[in-house]
Design an enzyme around this catalytic site. Structure first.
Site, PDB file in Angstrom:
ATOM      1  N   CYS A 277       0.800  -1.240   0.000  1.00  0.00           N
ATOM      2  CA  CYS A 277       0.000   0.000   0.000  1.00  0.00           C
ATOM      3  C   CYS A 277       0.826   1.280   0.000  1.00  0.00           C
ATOM      4  CB  CYS A 277      -1.003   0.002   1.151  1.00  0.00           C
ATOM      5  SG  CYS A 277      -0.261   0.033   2.800  1.00  0.00           S
ATOM      6  N   HIS A 335      -2.996   1.396   6.829  1.00  0.00           N
ATOM      7  CA  HIS A 335      -3.191   1.359   5.381  1.00  0.00           C
ATOM      8  C   HIS A 335      -2.896   2.772   4.879  1.00  0.00           C
ATOM      9  CE1 HIS A 335      -4.456   0.460   1.432  1.00  0.00           C
ATOM     10  NE2 HIS A 335      -5.606   1.102   1.494  1.00  0.00           N
ATOM     11  N   ASP A 358      -7.161   5.928  -3.682  1.00  0.00           N
ATOM     12  CA  ASP A 358      -6.404   4.774  -3.187  1.00  0.00           C
ATOM     13  C   ASP A 358      -6.039   3.862  -4.348  1.00  0.00           C
ATOM     14  OD1 ASP A 358      -5.276   2.680  -1.886  1.00  0.00           O
ATOM     15  OD2 ASP A 358      -6.934   2.363  -0.478  1.00  0.00           O
TER      16      ASP A 358
END
Length: 686
Positions: A277, A335, A358
């Protein structure tokens, strides 16, 4: 009569350094193009040989081409009117007829991309065309009419121009600052970011439509979000969470975006292996900053991945406190995503500002692995019917955690925690190398300090379920101090007997190693004991996990520590847990004559390391610094005994002024460990 001859152009000068300084694109060095921002004029100078320019009989026209789209702009005498369309003009007051300056300006909503400029010259007897060159047009956060306008200079510096930053990992009580180099001014990076738009499915399907839609940062950000991962297209990065990275680079080994983007472009756009991530987010941040869209990296601690969208995450434990891998939903310890700044004309002005995007491939949006732009304000106010992907992000920061204790397939304990998910959300502060807490932008935080409070007990006082399930005893667990590599982990379990009768309680403790995005692996430490509680007694039990037991748990690994209390009389069980990381040792970087650093002069930095481990270590030290060091410098570090110290001199030669980052990483040979350090360096203007 000499003046009747043809108008002959010797060359056209793109005035690269002057234009790029005016457009705040200095640092971008594209050998074949002028880099400018939309909404603001730039100047080119036409050098003539032969006769001078005659405004009465000579006409000029600039042709601006984006792919097969083009505009013809007659060069007129300027009248200072606001520019809402493309325009080419002379300024009468400084018109030099031997070498006239032509100003070209674009509207604030011009499409982003690489344009070709042609100059047509019409004189009485002839018509000529001259290829001026390429112009790269970017968004303009300095221009109030642009939809990415940011009103504060320090924020534009931080979120658009800064080529280094910090990503936050670890756990809320023990933040790890991971230095990252965005590398937007490194050779080949600008071109790779523009190529990313060109190889997107949107562009290959319909070039004309894609070019026209590139005027809108909402559209651009969705294209980029999808193109950072390679799930649906020729995207930049291949994700890998398997633990086996032999076919590529371990996600933790990357230190900047430049290597990733240039490797992707050089390979003919095959995905670079591997990302997780924070790598996806950091590369997206580079692309957005290059395109002129303000961007920052955000970490959400205890981020829920709610696969069935019911805002409930279930976690299962055994009666001895071992966490079980039973759940389809999951909580990542952290995250990382990005936020981009833009107005949302599609949603109304209340939704302007920071938008979540994202690029980590988790769920599809519109059939493609991308996410956002979701207005942060819409997440806070739970406007889940707006575009894009607000329910998914809402769950990541707001789901409730239901903790279930199992014994032989039966539920023997149950509690609800509504504070753990999204307990701390942060980004790098503007202008300083420290985190800024932005939790309150995403959710209504109950008390000013609640996001910083260490959450100890899964049995929260305000949960009706937990109150009924733990009528007799309650428990909390807290670390005595932040755990540090090479030292034991000290923690305290506080037990409260809530009834006026004596009790016999069995305490079970269990510690498991875990990665930030997985269920924990096997137990590496456990213990249990029986304790006696007097009526209404509160007692504190002090424990320690020996340093030797935690040897391998440093860097990116975390620990899940849980306590389960069992009341022997009622068989009632209550649980408290904490997940934490162990602080790695740091490299220290010192700089000689720190206040007198200027471009194009050699300077020295000293990187030092003290070995905190009980055995000798050796490894490779790598030092990088965008705008300070070309590429990477490597040094071998031979055997260093416990408590021994080593210092390495590194020479650097700054190229750009402003705040830069020197970063160093030491990869230890025998231990699977990387030790990092960074130093912000201010390069004074000459």
């Amino acid at each position: 009569m000499a003046h009747m001859g043809d108008l002959r152009i010797q060359n056209v000068n793109l005035q690269q350094s002057e234009n790029q300084e005016n457009h705040r694109t200095q640092g971008f060095s594209s050998p074949k193009a002028l880099v400018v921002r939309r909404g603001a004029p730039f100047k080119i100078i036409m050098h003539l040989n032969g006769r001078p320019f005659n405004p009465k009989t000579d006409n000029l026209m600039v042709k601006v081409m984006l792919g097969h789209l083009y505009l013809r702009l007659p060069v007129t005498i300027s009248k200072d009117e606001p520019v809402s369309r493309w325009k080419a003009y002379f300024k009468l007051e400084d018109l030099n007829l031997k070498s006239p300056s032509i100003f070209i300006s674009s509207p604030a909503n011009a499409p982003v991309g690489t344009y070709r400029l042609l100059l047509y010259v019409f004189s009485q007897s002839s018509q000529r065309v001259f290829a001026v060159g390429n112009m790269i047009l970017l968004c303009n956060p300095w221009y109030p009419e642009d939809t990415v306008f940011v009103p504060f200079e320090d924020q534009r510096e931080e979120h658009v121009r800064s080529d280094s930053g910090l990503l936050y990992m670890g756990s809320p009580m023990n933040l790890v600052s991971r230095p990252w180099s965005f590398d937007q001014y490194e050779p080949g990076v600008l071109e790779a970011c523009l190529n990313l738009l060109q190889v997107s499915p949107q562009h290959t399907r319909n070039r004309r439509k894609d070019y026209l839609r590139r005027s809108n940062p909402i559209y651009i950000s969705r294209v980029v979000s999808a193109m950072i991962n390679c799930e649906d297209d020729r995207g930049v990065l291949k994700g890998n969470w398997s633990g086996d990275y032999k076919q590529g680079t371990h996600p933790s080994a990357w230190t900047g975006s430049g290597d990733i983007l240039t490797q992707w472009a050089r390979s003919g756009f095959s995905p670079v292996k591997y990302g997780q991530c924070w790598v996806f987010a950091a590369v997206m941040c580079t692309v957005m900053r290059v395109l002129g869209i303000p961007c920052r990296i955000v970490t959400n601690f205890n981020s829920a991945h709610d696969s069935n969208a019911n805002l409930v995450i279930e976690e299962f434990y055994s009666e001895t406190g071992k966490k079980l891998p039973n759940s389809r939903d999951s909580i990542w310890n952290f995250h990382v995503w990005v936020e981009c700044w833009m107005t949302r004309q599609d949603l109304g002005s209340g939704m302007d500002g920071w938008q979540v995007l994202d690029p980590t491939p988790q769920e599809r949006s519109g059939g493609v692995f991308c996410c956002g732009p979701a207005p942060v304000k819409a997440i806070r106010d739970r406007c889940v019917d707006l575009v894009y992907d607000i329910p998914f992000v809402y769950a990541e920061v707001n789901a409730d955690v239901h903790t279930i204790i199992m014994r032989q397939g039966q539920v023997v304990g149950y509690s609800v925690d509504s504070e753990r998910v999204g307990s701390h959300i942060c980004t790098k502060a503007v202008g300083f190398p420290r985190p800024q807490n932005i939790t309150a932008d995403y959710k209504y935080v109950k008390s000013p300090n609640s996001s910083l409070r260490s959450r100890n007990s899964v049995v929260s006082e305000d949960s009706t379920l937990s109150r009924s399930s733990s009528q007799g005893v309650s428990v909390s667990l807290s670390l005595d101090k932040s755990p540090v590599a090479g030292e034991p982990i000290l923690f305290t379990v506080t037990v409260t007997n809530r009834e006026p009768v004596a009790k016999v309680i069995k305490e079970n403790l269990d510690a498991q190693a875990k990665e930030y995005n997985h269920s924990p692996s096997d137990t590496f430490w456990e213990t249990n004991q029986v304790i006696r509680l007097a009526p209404l007694e509160v007692t504190s039990l002090h424990h320690q996990i020996p340093a030797a037991v935690c040897e391998g748990l440093m860097g990116d690994d975390l620990v899940n520590l849980a306590v389960v209390l069992e009341d022997e009389a009622s068989q009632e069980r209550v649980l408290a847990s904490e997940e934490f990381n162990i602080t790695s040792p740091q490299l220290s970087i010192q700089i000689a004559d720190e206040d007198s650093i200027v471009p194009y002069k050699e300077h020295s930095a000293f990187v030092s390391f003290t070995n905190p481990f009980p055995e000798d270590v050796s490894g490779v030290l790598t030092v990088t610094g965008s705008g300070l060091i070309q590429g990477k410098v490597h040094f071998r570090m031979s055997s260093l005994r416990p408590r021994g110290r080593v210092a390495q001199r590194v020479v650097f030669l700054p190229k750009l002024t402003g705040t830069k980052m020197l970063q160093a990483s030491l990869t230890l040979t025998k231990r699977n460990t990387v030790i990092r350090g960074f130093k912000m360096v201010y390069v004074n203007p000459l």
